[in-house]
Design a protein around this motif. Structure first.
Motif, PDB file in Angstrom:
ATOM      1  N   GLY A 101       0.827  -1.198   0.000  1.00 34.60           N
ATOM      2  CA  GLY A 101       0.000   0.000   0.000  1.00 34.60           C
ATOM      3  C   GLY A 101       0.862   1.249   0.000  1.00 34.60           C
ATOM      4  N   GLN A 102       0.385   2.295   0.667  1.00 32.03           N
ATOM      5  CA  GLN A 102       1.127   3.553   0.682  1.00 32.03           C
ATOM      6  C   GLN A 102       2.520   3.377   1.282  1.00 32.03           C
ATOM      7  N   GLN A 153       4.440   0.880   1.209  1.00 32.86           N
ATOM      8  CA  GLN A 153       5.276   0.197   0.217  1.00 32.86           C
ATOM      9  C   GLN A 153       5.773   1.158  -0.855  1.00 32.86           C
ATOM     10  N   GLY A 192       0.837  -8.646  -3.847  1.00 26.18           N
ATOM     11  CA  GLY A 192       0.419  -7.527  -3.012  1.00 26.18           C
ATOM     12  C   GLY A 192      -0.150  -7.993  -1.686  1.00 26.18           C
ATOM     13  N   MET A 239      -0.781  -8.029   2.025  1.00 27.37           N
ATOM     14  CA  MET A 239      -0.752  -7.344   3.315  1.00 27.37           C
ATOM     15  C   MET A 239      -0.373  -8.358   4.387  1.00 27.37           C
ATOM     16  N   CYS A 255      -1.924  -3.035   7.471  1.00 33.05           N
ATOM     17  CA  CYS A 255      -1.098  -4.217   7.219  1.00 33.05           C
ATOM     18  C   CYS A 255      -0.557  -4.809   8.508  1.00 33.05           C
ATOM     19  N   LEU A 307      -7.168   2.518   5.894  1.00 30.54           N
ATOM     20  CA  LEU A 307      -6.510   1.719   4.851  1.00 30.54           C
ATOM     21  C   LEU A 307      -6.102   2.718   3.774  1.00 30.54           C
ATOM     22  N   MET A 357      -4.083   3.337   1.032  1.00 32.13           N
ATOM     23  CA  MET A 357      -4.113   3.315  -0.435  1.00 32.13           C
ATOM     24  C   MET A 357      -5.535   3.168  -0.950  1.00 32.13           C
ATOM     25  N   VAL A 358      -6.349   2.362  -0.264  1.00 31.73           N
ATOM     26  CA  VAL A 358      -7.749   2.210  -0.682  1.00 31.73           C
ATOM     27  C   VAL A 358      -8.479   3.529  -0.487  1.00 31.73           C
ATOM     28  N   THR A 389     -13.063   1.726   5.224  1.00 29.18           N
ATOM     29  CA  THR A 389     -11.610   1.902   5.182  1.00 29.18           C
ATOM     30  C   THR A 389     -11.090   2.715   6.364  1.00 29.18           C
TER      31      THR A 389
END
Length: 558
Positions: A383-384, A386, A408, A410, A437, A465, A467-468, A483
């Motif tokens: 996600g972010q 990463q 991908g 988590m 994560c 969450l 990136m979502v 989220t």
């Protein structure tokens, strides 16, 4: 000499040079664990908190060391708990051997307690899966599993052994591991000649390097080629460290969250040399417009990757290191001053930018890079966290950035960090996570404490969450459906409850002292970093758009 099947398994692990395994015991695999007890001075077993943690730790060990990672699990749910980790390793071509034990042979197919057809389950996500029901084939099967996992394009292999086989006895004869020879028989002279001619004719060459560069240990050859032909270099997520992030020719990552320089450079080049990369959709964006002005030369060990996602103009199939050696023997020194000057202008015009007025993920990662001077193994979640870790830490060497690229996953990073630290105890190991994560497998903090080795867990905690949520902000009209993690979970107390040290960071001036304390800490430490929930990862390419449609916050304001 006569040995039990369990002892044969452990002797075969010794043959293959295995010094560390990760796992969790259970009824069907008890004989193997009893054998491990006798070999505890020769093979270190890391007891994880969950079998998924064992599979990620074996994966991280493999990526960090280049050796085959090994994980163990019992039948039924023990075996199925490995599946996500096996799939993660498969997508990223990681050499791993998973050894599971099943119910006794007479009980197979009878819905026995904790029976599951694990070889069938993992068939699509392994290079090969075996079930051993005859002790006479056990040793050769284990040896073959290691060979398959490591040879050609690496990947995971599963060996399932029935419990009666682990208890039976058979004659064991030691055998040296089969030599892994780089794949060169597919390299054709005419393909090399074509590649050399394309490079000679190019006025605006660009190199795109992926995970294959690291797997084939071709980093030196890639660097030599780039400087020989005066070509800028970008990488995929999996290619981080294959070409130094500190090299003047480096332009950053390519794709959805790549740099503007890489995306615009690849869109404007006349030759794209692709080294050990599979043209992921996160890299290419709209395949119809990808590298639209360029001829594409693809070098890959796996013939199945040629023309799979992007139709190329020429290709060479074979071990990347060997292919590059042959190309370098034919390619002269070349200079492209106008092209490299243009790329330098793009780098100056479009640097990575973030908000310096508040505590952010990029600030923390840049400070980590500064304090470690880039000498660390960084694992990430997904996600972010990463993307920021890929963007703002400069990876100078191969096997220093470990992340779940293809699947991908988590929850990957903490287990991978434990595996990396076990494999390379001399290196500083840091896992960069988001709070979403971290929740997935945070029980592995207890494993890290039990291992007794220093390990840093940085949690970029935005209570969402991230990136979502970013996608919901940009493309779903701010509808934040499930989220927001607005509960009272306290990661500092959780970490301390599992025996780790923990520090909460709420402002920028606390970052450097906390990182210095973490780097000096003799055991695992968790840094709970409180950041704003609406921070986003930029630049960005919308899904399905051309990579040159990349935009950042400045573009959005305009």
């Amino acid at each position: 000499m006569q040995l039990t099947g369990a002892e044969i398994i452990v002797e075969c692990l010794k043959e293959q040079g295995v010094d560390t395994v990760f796992g969790y015991p259970g009824g069907a695999i008890l004989n193997v664990y009893d054998a491990l007890y006798e070999y505890k001075d020769q093979i270190t077993h890391v007891l994880t908190s969950h079998e998924q943690g064992a599979s990620h730790a074996a994966d991280g060990y493999a990526r960090a060391t280049g050796k085959v990672g090994v994980c163990l699990a019992t039948s039924g749910p023990g075996a199925t708990n490995l599946v996500t980790g096996i799939a993660t390793a498969y997508m990223d071509s990681v050499p791993m051997v998973a050894i599971t034990c099943n119910v006794g042979t007479p009980l197979l197919g009878k819905d026995s307690f904790q029976e599951v057809d694990i070889t069938g389950i993992v068939m699509p996500i392994t290079k090969h899966s075996f079930i051993v029901k005859d002790i006479t084939t056990l040793a050769d099967t284990v040896r073959r599993a290691f060979y398959i996992a490591k040879s050609g394009r690496p990947g995971p292999v599963l060996v399932d052994v029935t419990k009666d086989v682990t208890g039976a006895k058979y004659e064991y004869t030691a055998c040296a591991p089969a030599e892994i020879i780089p794949k060169t028989d597919t390299i054709k002279d005419e393909d090399i000649a074509t590649a050399v001619q394309m490079i000679k004719e190019a006025k605006r060459p660009f190199i795109f390097t992926g995970g294959g560069t690291i797997i084939s240990e071709a980093s030196r050859e890639v660097t030599e080629l780039a400087h020989r032909i005066d070509a800028p270099v970008c990488d995929s997520l999996m290619g981080k460290g294959g070409f130094s992030g500190e090299d003047p020719l480096y332009t950053g990552m390519l794709g959805m969250h790549g740099t503007k320089t890489s995306n615009l450079g690849v869109s404007g080049c006349d030759l794209l040399i692709v080294l050990g990369a599979r043209f992921s959709d996160r890299v290419t964006g709209n395949t119809k417009t990808f590298a639209k002005n360029a001829k594409i030369l693809q070098i890959d060990v796996d013939a199945a990757e040629i023309n799979k996602n992007i139709v190329v103009d020429a290709s060479v199939v074979g071990d990347e290191k060997e292919v590059l050696k042959r190309i370098l023997a034919e390619v002269p020194e070349m200079r492209h001053p106008e092209w490299t000057a243009h790329i330098s202008e793009l780098k100056e015009k479009y640097p990575l930018r973030y908000d310096h007025s508040q505590l952010t993920g990029p600030y923390i990662i840049e400070k980590l890079y500064e304090l470690t001077k880039g000498d660390a193994i960084i694992t990430t979640e997904v996600g972010q966290n990463q993307m920021w870790a890929a963007q703002y830490f400069k990876y100078k060497e191969p096997r220093t950035f470990l992340s779940s690229g293809g699947l991908g996953t988590m929850g990957y990073g903490l287990g991978a960090a434990i595996g990396a630290k076990m494999g390379r105890p001399d290196k500083t190991v840091v896992n960069i996570a988001g709070d979403g994560c971290f929740r997935m497998n945070m029980n592995e903090i207890a494993t890290a404490v039990r291992c007794g080795r220093p390990l840093i867990e940085i949690v970029l905690n935005n209570h969402v969450l991230g990136m979502v949520r970013q996608w919901q902000t940009l493309f779903y009209d701010h509808r934040y459906s499930h989220t927001i993690l607005n509960d009272a979970v306290d990661f500092v107390k959780l970490a301390e409850a599992m025996g780790a040290k923990a520090i909460r960071i709420t402002k920028m001036e606390e970052v450097e002292p906390a990182l210095k304390e973490a780097l000096a800490c003799p055991g695992p430490i968790v840094l709970d970093c409180m950041i704003d929930q609406d921070l986003s990862v930029f630049p960005m390419v919308p899904a399905g758009a051309s990579i040159d449609d990349i935009f950042d916050e400045e573009d959005m304001k305009k």
